[in-house]
Motif scaffolding. Structure first.
Motif, mmCIF file in Angstrom:
data_model
loop_
_atom_site.group_PDB
_atom_site.id
_atom_site.type_symbol
_atom_site.label_atom_id
_atom_site.label_comp_id
_atom_site.label_asym_id
_atom_site.label_seq_id
_atom_site.Cartn_x
_atom_site.Cartn_y
_atom_site.Cartn_z
ATOM 1 N N TYR A 1 1.768 2.014 -2.155
ATOM 2 C CA TYR A 1 0.590 1.151 -2.291
ATOM 3 C C TYR A 1 -0.676 1.917 -1.899
ATOM 4 C CZ TYR A 1 -2.476 -2.770 -0.918
ATOM 5 O OH TYR A 1 -3.512 -3.628 -0.753
ATOM 6 N N LEU A 2 -0.601 2.648 -0.779
ATOM 7 C CA LEU A 2 -1.778 3.424 -0.360
ATOM 8 C C LEU A 2 -2.100 4.514 -1.369
ATOM 9 C CD1 LEU A 2 -1.177 3.822 3.457
ATOM 10 C CD2 LEU A 2 -2.695 2.238 2.286
ATOM 11 N N PHE A 3 -1.058 5.125 -1.904
ATOM 12 C CA PHE A 3 -1.268 6.160 -2.912
ATOM 13 C C PHE A 3 -2.030 5.583 -4.104
ATOM 14 C CE2 PHE A 3 0.556 7.728 -6.959
ATOM 15 C CZ PHE A 3 -0.069 8.954 -6.984
ATOM 16 N N ALA A 4 -1.578 4.437 -4.579
ATOM 17 C CA ALA A 4 -2.239 3.812 -5.731
ATOM 18 C C ALA A 4 -3.700 3.500 -5.400
ATOM 19 C CB ALA A 4 -1.502 2.536 -6.125
ATOM 20 N N MET A 5 -3.904 2.988 -4.194
ATOM 21 C CA MET A 5 -5.265 2.655 -3.776
ATOM 22 C C MET A 5 -6.146 3.899 -3.747
ATOM 23 S SD MET A 5 -6.299 1.386 -0.038
ATOM 24 C CE MET A 5 -5.065 0.187 0.151
ATOM 25 N N GLY A 6 -5.592 4.985 -3.224
ATOM 26 C CA GLY A 6 -6.340 6.233 -3.157
ATOM 27 C C GLY A 6 -6.737 6.724 -4.535
ATOM 28 N N MET A 7 -5.821 6.626 -5.501
ATOM 29 C CA MET A 7 -6.132 7.134 -6.833
ATOM 30 C C MET A 7 -7.230 6.295 -7.486
ATOM 31 S SD MET A 7 -4.361 9.690 -6.766
ATOM 32 C CE MET A 7 -4.850 10.396 -8.314
ATOM 33 N N PHE B 1 -7.638 7.398 -16.952
ATOM 34 C CA PHE B 1 -6.909 7.523 -15.687
ATOM 35 C C PHE B 1 -7.303 6.404 -14.735
ATOM 36 C CE2 PHE B 1 -5.528 11.830 -16.731
ATOM 37 C CZ PHE B 1 -4.260 11.789 -16.208
ATOM 38 N N GLN B 2 -8.597 6.112 -14.703
ATOM 39 C CA GLN B 2 -9.052 5.024 -13.849
ATOM 40 C C GLN B 2 -8.341 3.730 -14.228
ATOM 41 O OE1 GLN B 2 -12.504 4.342 -11.499
ATOM 42 N NE2 GLN B 2 -10.476 3.592 -11.000
ATOM 43 N N SER C 1 -4.069 -0.227 -13.207
ATOM 44 C CA SER C 1 -2.892 -0.996 -13.588
ATOM 45 C C SER C 1 -1.735 -0.683 -12.644
ATOM 46 C CB SER C 1 -2.467 -0.670 -15.018
ATOM 47 O OG SER C 1 -3.565 -0.687 -15.874
ATOM 48 N N PHE C 2 -1.588 0.579 -12.305
ATOM 49 C CA PHE C 2 -0.502 0.973 -11.400
ATOM 50 C C PHE C 2 -0.701 0.318 -10.037
ATOM 51 C CE2 PHE C 2 1.283 4.026 -8.274
ATOM 52 C CZ PHE C 2 2.604 3.950 -8.656
ATOM 53 N N TRP C 3 -1.939 0.337 -9.562
ATOM 54 C CA TRP C 3 -2.241 -0.290 -8.275
ATOM 55 C C TRP C 3 -1.879 -1.773 -8.323
ATOM 56 C CZ3 TRP C 3 -5.576 -4.379 -7.606
ATOM 57 C CH2 TRP C 3 -5.810 -4.757 -6.289
ATOM 58 N N ALA C 4 -2.257 -2.425 -9.447
ATOM 59 C CA ALA C 4 -1.968 -3.851 -9.573
ATOM 60 C C ALA C 4 -0.461 -4.073 -9.555
ATOM 61 C CB ALA C 4 -2.571 -4.390 -10.866
ATOM 62 N N TYR C 5 0.259 -3.206 -10.233
ATOM 63 C CA TYR C 5 1.715 -3.318 -10.294
ATOM 64 C C TYR C 5 2.324 -3.202 -8.906
ATOM 65 C CZ TYR C 5 6.372 -1.152 -10.902
ATOM 66 O OH TYR C 5 7.683 -0.786 -10.785
ATOM 67 N N ILE C 6 1.868 -2.207 -8.145
ATOM 68 C CA ILE C 6 2.439 -1.979 -6.821
ATOM 69 C C ILE C 6 2.013 -3.093 -5.866
ATOM 70 C CG2 ILE C 6 2.425 -0.429 -4.829
ATOM 71 C CD1 ILE C 6 4.053 0.625 -7.149
ATOM 72 N N THR D 1 -14.856 -2.946 -4.224
ATOM 73 C CA THR D 1 -13.671 -3.733 -3.877
ATOM 74 C C THR D 1 -12.653 -2.888 -3.118
ATOM 75 O OG1 THR D 1 -12.950 -3.344 -6.147
ATOM 76 C CG2 THR D 1 -13.836 -5.519 -5.623
ATOM 77 N N HIS D 2 -12.731 -1.570 -3.284
ATOM 78 C CA HIS D 2 -11.869 -0.700 -2.461
ATOM 79 C C HIS D 2 -12.228 -0.881 -0.992
ATOM 80 C CE1 HIS D 2 -9.936 2.809 -0.766
ATOM 81 N NE2 HIS D 2 -11.095 3.344 -0.445
#
Lengths: 189, 458, 491
Positions: free
Chosen positions: B268-274, B309-310, B315-320, B395-396
């Motif tokens: 989750y943190l990884f996704a947030m970071g990206m 990529f953004q 989408s990946f962040w939302a998924y996680i 929002t981050h």
């Protein structure tokens, strides 16, 4: 080097002129010239999508995205309303301490139905925009044209184009240095 | 021998007199103001300041780690489209060594913020009490401890009084929790916390410095050996990155509530970071382009890819994030559901402020930017794409706040939050953007630069 | 962009072996479907048919007697059936990953293997769908799963992960099939245009939908392909995530853990690549495709296996760490029991196959060693089966109360059902490689140097064709192309 005009049946009329090229560079440059000459009903035929050809032909952007977006919205709404009606109204099942209709608990279903309908929209929308399947087309009368799915490149200009004139267009195509030109005909119905 | 490659691309420097020359100074000035505010905040309420600092540090750390991952991955896969934007990403990454300084306030206030450190928290006191009973490490055993405490309460209080009963129950529960926290001592202890923090910071700084150095060196000599060195280290760098990110997340964020746990937290943190890194990258690129810099080198085609990529990572962040929420919500196990219960309590009489923040996050961190950035036309629009990036960065900040501050209590934004954020952002970008003024803005001698410059979307 | 000479100093490589022209690609791939099948194919087909026979027999007996013939018991109410289901679905992930995700990342090397992997996906998902179908006990009532009005007057429960499975796997199967078919259309046209018999002309002609390589069509076609890739990427994530929800939404210690969705996806990609590798190595050998599926492709696939294997290792470690960190007695017990209890053999088999065996791929010489990669690909497939077995059986076999502890013993029918699905898979697969172009002809051509309009090596252009126009397949044109390609790479 031009092919003899077929004269098998009397009731035939010209359908299109077909010019053959041997490399992507040749066909790309030829396509630019055809566009500049102002033809509308013409096409390039290649064994694989040639990079830069859309620009060379001056094609507007594909409309497929709009079809898919519409289908995606329909998919999402239908999944949501299906759940609402079936588990919320018609047959409420209380499971896991959650009310019959608890929106977060069926998110996977919304997602899957949205994707399914979008995919249908993509594939059938593509067929619709391309006018496929179409098994009969005057271009298939050409024997050489079989190589379009192997390693040859073609430009076709249809007789329906307002600028089309058998001799003039043939002359124009000859100036593009194709390796071969032929006239294809279709039966008059 | 060092093999080189024929070069046709020349370096690009910031033009004379560009306002960007001073960007890092402005950032440092902001950081200084923030530091002053933070010092005042620390003086008036050290615990509240601690939470503010954890929030601010995490906010910039995620951006920095995102840039590190991006740079390393470009080397792993040998991507060429990204070579023109890689230097800008490296400049963000070169802010990472500043974490060495930024982490110090965290280490100082940690005992006040992390209740398990056993100084100023309730859990700590009870943990100490529970240790006296010399029970083994499992929660099951400590169920027994809780019983004893209940029994103790029984002796002192009038059984018929509901207040006393409630009090006894409360005490029993606290003792149970203290026992559970005590069972984690092998990991959650002061020595481990400080030792690991030193390790994380060292790994991040060394990796950032190494990758920056290779890239800059290649600017000078054009030696392909730098590309190969960067690629060889990359797999190890990724492993180190994954482990440090995960465990720093557990130490600094998850253990704010020492009872709560979630296996997906590192991902989750990884996704947030990206997500936050790509938003930063887009803002930097479009900002530079707006001043007429790199307009040709970072074309709309590159921007389109960064935008993809953004969108992809959003989408990946939302998924996680959704997976984490969904599994906890669905199973509704008391020890896990606390996390979302704090942030989504609609009980009558309770404060609903955090629930409102949650709604804001769902709407503005996912639904709006997801729909906004889906279109190809937005990703190729140099004035609309940064709008999405600003929204995602804002929002981050809210998201990190939403992770950290509910562990302090009700929603109570304070000046110290702003000060801490300004301090961390200012120092981090001050250090990072200094490199704008000293280095070329593109990796001019990278072997893939020509291809990167002529890149077009298919 | 377009064609660019690979920089070998920094590890880049040509996508196909130098000297491979358009004609060579067409001949090689289409030839497989036109020439008589090699002996190896017939031998494999006979084996596959006999396994299909086992499948038919077992399923018939299963329907006659019921699921009691399996080893499932109380408390292990999910046994090999669901293990096999998850295993097959997992294998079915590589195809879409290769077609969609690698496409979005512009990894052009994928063109050599994507068709193959997509076909594998479809057949693996068919095998997977068999298990929930027969597990329900009365398969003639399987339509109860669908949201259709039925004689009971009830609707399915949308909050049930098993219903999500139906939607997810069903959608995945449909979309994979569409994606595969869209990719096949230009290649069916190639087969149509080369056909020597009337039957082939009609069948491939119908399948090709009248494709004529029109650029106006290519434009929509490419957009459709891009959109399908963009849809399939989250879809492929969602499918195994939903499969993981079957476990993770429960309260069962060992099942309920938040990392399950991404962990299952990584595992699925891992096992899918392993299966692609196993099949590819055999096919490449039997049909002599070494110049299209090069060592470099195999090397890259091995790297992906190293990455996904390490991700799976990360998930195992996080699960174990968090079970301890949670402080929850039952969580801690389940994991200790996995590693040191009666199923320790399965657990350590899983760890050695999935985490340790791919570590060989750190070394380039081992990544390019064909016998080794064949063995490792099979070892990984075994390991991934054990992973699902460990998750399902070890979590169930010791319930909360020692009074409901048990042990799972597989029966001969468990073995036969599992082996039987191999019959289904390989029969379909062998038919596919015999009759359908197993390498994406049009897509491989687009990655050749001569496909790029800016590629201007002497020899490909008009003067080579003066001699060769009129009939295809002449040595002159092909030789010129070989020269050009070799030239482009050597520069």
């Amino acid at each position: 080097m031009s092919a003899p005009t077929p004269t098998r049946a009397a009731k035939k009329r010209p359908a299109l002129l077909l010019a053959q090229f041997e490399s992507t560079a040749d066909v790309l440059h030829a396509a630019e010239k055809v566009r500049e000459a102002g033809y509308q009903k013409w096409d390039v035929h290649t064994p694989f999508p040639v990079h830069g050809m859309d620009k060379a032909m001056g094609l507007p952007d594909s409309k497929l995205g709009w079809i898919v977006a519409t289908m995606a919205i329909i998919g999402f709404c239908s999944a949501l309303s299906m759940y609402y009606f079936m588990n919320g109204v018609d047959y409420a099942i209380i499971v896991g301490g959650k009310p019959g209709f608890s929106p977060p608990a069926a998110v996977p279903v919304y997602f899957e139905v949205t994707v399914l309908l979008s995919a249908f929209g993509t594939v059938f929308g593509m067929f619709h925009l391309n006018g496929l399947p179409r098994h009969h087309h005057p271009i298939f009368e050409s024997d050489r044209f079989a190589a379009v799915t192997d390693d040859k490149y073609f430009i076709s200009i249809e007789a329906g184009d307002s600028k089309f004139d058998v001799n003039e267009t043939r002359g124009f195509l000859e100036n593009l240095h194709p390796t071969h030109i032929e006239l294809l005909e279709e039966a008059v119905s | 021998m060092a093999s080189t490659h024929e070069h046709t691309v020349s370096e690009i420097r910031l033009p004379e007199g560009s306002a960007w020359h001073k960007a890092w100074q402005y950032f440092l000035a902001v950081g200084a103001v923030g530091l002053a505010g933070s010092a005042f905040g620390y003086h008036s309420d050290p615990k509240r300041f601690g939470f503010a600092w954890v929030f601010a540090l995490t906010t910039v750390l995620m951006i920095g780690l995102g840039s590190l991952f991006f740079v390393v991955v470009q080397h792993v896969v040998g991507a060429y489209w990204s070579v023109t934007v890689r230097r800008i990403a490296e400049m963000v990454m070169s802010g990472l060594p500043s974490i060495v300084v930024l982490v110090i306030p965290l280490l100082v206030v940690a005992p006040r913020v992390y209740s398990w450190m056993g100084e100023h928290g309730e859990h700590g006191e009870h943990a100490a009490a529970a240790t006296h009973t010399e029970h083994g490490g499992t929660a099951h055993d400590h169920g027994g401890t809780a019983h004893d405490h209940g029994g103790a309460a029984h002796d002192h209080a009038d059984v018929s009084s509901p207040v006393a009963l409630a009090h006894a129950e409360h005490e029993a529960e606290e003792a149970l929790e203290a026992g559970i926290v005590d069972g984690k001592k092998a990991y959650l202890n002061k020595g481990g916390f400080y030792g690991r923090a030193a390790g994380y910071v060292a790994v991040w700084s060394v990796l950032a410095l190494l990758y920056m150095r290779w890239s800059i060196k290649q600017d000078e000599d054009g030696d392909l050996a730098h590309t190969n060195a960067a690629r060889s280290l990359a797999p190890i760098a990724l492993i180190l990155f994954g482990l440090t990110l995960t465990f720093a997340g557990i130490d600094w964020l998850m253990s704010l509530d020492p009872l709560w746990y979630s296996t997906i937290f590192g991902v989750y943190l990884f996704a947030m970071g990206m997500v936050s890194f790509f938003a930063t990258l887009i803002l930097l690129i479009t900002g530079l382009r707006a001043s007429g810099i790199l307009v040709k080198e970072i074309s709309v085609e590159h921007l389109h890819d960064v935008g993809k990529f953004q969108f992809g990572f959003l989408s990946f962040w939302a998924y996680i994030a959704f997976s984490q929420f969904f599994l906890i919500y669905y199973a509704s196990i008391p020890e896990e559901v606390t996390f979302f219960h704090k942030r989504w309590t609609l009980d009558p009489g309770a404060d609903h402020a955090w629930a409102k923040v949650t709604v804001v996050l769902i709407a503005l961190h996912f639904i709006v930017p997801f729909i906004f950035m889906m279109s190809r036309n937005i990703k190729r629009n140099t004035s609309l794409l940064p709008v999405g990036a600003v929204l995602l960065l804002a929002t981050h900040v809210i998201e990190v706040y939403w992770i950290v501050l509910p562990n302090f209590g009700d929603l109570s934004p304070a000046l110290v939050d702003v000060s801490a954020l300004l301090a961390c952002v200012g120092i981090f970008f001050g250090v990072g953007l200094k490199s704008l003024t000293v280095h070329s803005l593109i990796a001019a001698k990278d072997p893939r630069i020509e291809r990167a410059l002529s890149f077009e979307q298919v | 962009m377009g064609y660019h000479e690979p920089l070998t100093e920094i590890g880049e490589f040509p996508l196909v072996q130098p000297g491979t022209t358009m004609r060579v690609v067409t001949e090689t791939v289409a030839g497989v479907t036109e020439n008589p099948a090699p002996k190896g194919w017939w031998m494999l087909f006979a084996v596959a048919l006999s396994f299909l026979g086992i499948f038919g027999g077992t399923i018939g007996y299963l329907f006659w007697r019921g699921v009691g013939i399996w080893g499932n018991n109380n408390p292990v109410y999910w046994g090999w059936d669901i293990t096999n289901f998850v295993w097959w679905v997992g294998i079915g992930h590589a195809g879409t990953l290769i077609s969609a995700v690698l496409f979005l990342f512009r990894q052009k090397w994928r063109t050599a293997i994507n068709r193959f992997a997509e076909a594998m996906t479809i057949f693996a998902v068919i095998c997977a769908l068999i298990f929930p179908g027969i597990h329900v006990g009365r398969p003639w009532l399987a339509y109860y799963m669908f949201p259709l009005p039925n004689q009971m007057g009830i609707w399915p429960n949308f909050k049930s992960p098993l219903l999500w499975d139906l939607f997810a796997v069903g959608t995945y199967f449909t979309v994979s099939l569409l994606f595969w078919y869209v990719g096949l259309i230009p290649d069916f046209a190639t087969l149509r245009d080369r056909s020597k018999t009337q039957v082939r002309r009609v069948v491939y002609g119908l399948l090709a939908f009248g494709w004529r390589g029109s650029n106006r069509h290519w434009q929509n076609y490419e957009r459709a392909y891009l959109i399908l890739a963009a849809l399939s990427t989250p879809l492929v994530l969602s499918v195994h995530s939903v499969v993981s929800f079957d476990f993770a939404t429960s309260l069962e210690p060992g099942w309920h853990t938040t990392i399950f969705p991404p962990y299952f996806v990584a595992g699925a990609v891992f096992s899918g690549f392993a299966m692609v590798m196993t099949l590819l190595l055999v096919t490449r050998q039997v049909f002599k495709l070494e110049h299209i599926v090069t060592m470099k492709h195999l090397d890259l696939m091995n790297k992906i296996m190293l990455v996904t294997g390490s991700l799976v290792g990360y998930a195992y470690a996080m699960e174990f760490f968090t079970a301890w960190y949670s402080g929850n007695t039952y969580e801690r017990y389940v994991f200790m029991n996995r590693a040191f209890g009666p199923y320790a053999w399965a657990y350590w088999a899983m760890v050695s196959c999935n985490v340790i065996s791919p570590q060989f791929y750190w070394f380039k010489s081992l990544r390019q060693n064909i016998p080794l990669m064949f063995v490792i690909s099979i070892v990984i497939n075994i390991g991934m089966w054990f992973e699902r077995f460990v998750i399902i059986v070890t979590s169930l076999h010791r319930d909360f109360l020692p009074g409901s502890w048990g042990y799972f013993h597989a029966t001969i029918f468990d073995f036969c059902t599992y082996l039987g699905t191999f019959g289904v898979f390989f029969t379909l697969f062998l038919l596919f490689i015999r009759w359908v172009p197993m390498i994406a002809i049009a897509e491989v051509k687009a990655t050749l140097p001569e496909a790029d309009p800016h590629f201007s090596a002497a020899g490909t252009g008009s003067h080579a064709s003066h001699g060769s126009h009129g009939s295809h397949g002449e040595a002159h044109g092909a030789a010129a192309g070989v020269h050009a390609a070799a030239h482009g790479v050597a520069e």
